[in-house]
Design an enzyme around this catalytic site. Sequence first.
Site, PDB file in Angstrom:
ATOM      1  CG  PHE A  59       0.181  -2.744   8.419  1.00 24.53           C
ATOM      2  CD1 PHE A  59      -0.188  -1.531   7.510  1.00 24.53           C
ATOM      3  CD2 PHE A  59      -0.907  -3.314   9.024  1.00 24.53           C
ATOM      4  CE1 PHE A  59      -1.580  -1.054   7.410  1.00 24.53           C
ATOM      5  CE2 PHE A  59      -2.282  -2.824   8.978  1.00 24.53           C
ATOM      6  CZ  PHE A  59      -2.469  -1.967   8.255  1.00 24.53           C
ATOM      7  CB  CYS A  60       6.259  -3.588   5.373  1.00 23.47           C
ATOM      8  SG  CYS A  60       5.931  -3.672   3.693  1.00 23.47           S
ATOM      9  NE  ARG A  61       8.410   4.522   2.774  1.00 21.32           N
ATOM     10  CZ  ARG A  61       9.084   5.063   2.014  1.00 21.32           C
ATOM     11  NH1 ARG A  61      10.005   4.301   1.215  1.00 21.32           N
ATOM     12  NH2 ARG A  61       8.955   6.455   1.510  1.00 21.32           N
ATOM     13  CG  MET A  87       2.765   1.479   8.263  1.00 20.98           C
ATOM     14  SD  MET A  87       1.250   1.537   9.214  1.00 20.98           S
ATOM     15  CE  MET A  87       1.296   3.212   9.825  1.00 20.98           C
TER      16      MET A  87
END
Length: 108
Positions: A59-61, A87
Amino acid sequence: MADIPQITVDQVPENAAVLDVREDDEWRAGHIMGVKHIPLAEVPQRLDEIPEADTVYVFCRAGGRSAQATTWLNGNGFNAVNVDGGMKAWDAAGKPMVSEDGSAAAVI
């Protein structure tokens, strides 16, 4: 460029091994409880901290940095999958998050 394996937030298995590659301030604001946090730039030096699992969900933003991490991890012997939308998508789907300071969790 090779295809990057990816799934949606709704396809992340329960109790999956998850790696969050966002920066520290993003992490503190809101993250998935119990996941491993290693900022993207630190991943190559911290491989021994990557969750041991058949598949690691990254995951990242929004999905860009996690795609980079997924490509790098897969090129170095891991089975990693990018979580499309990151996210932001997790939050939009109403999935649970926590913050480090006890405030309302948010994606920044």
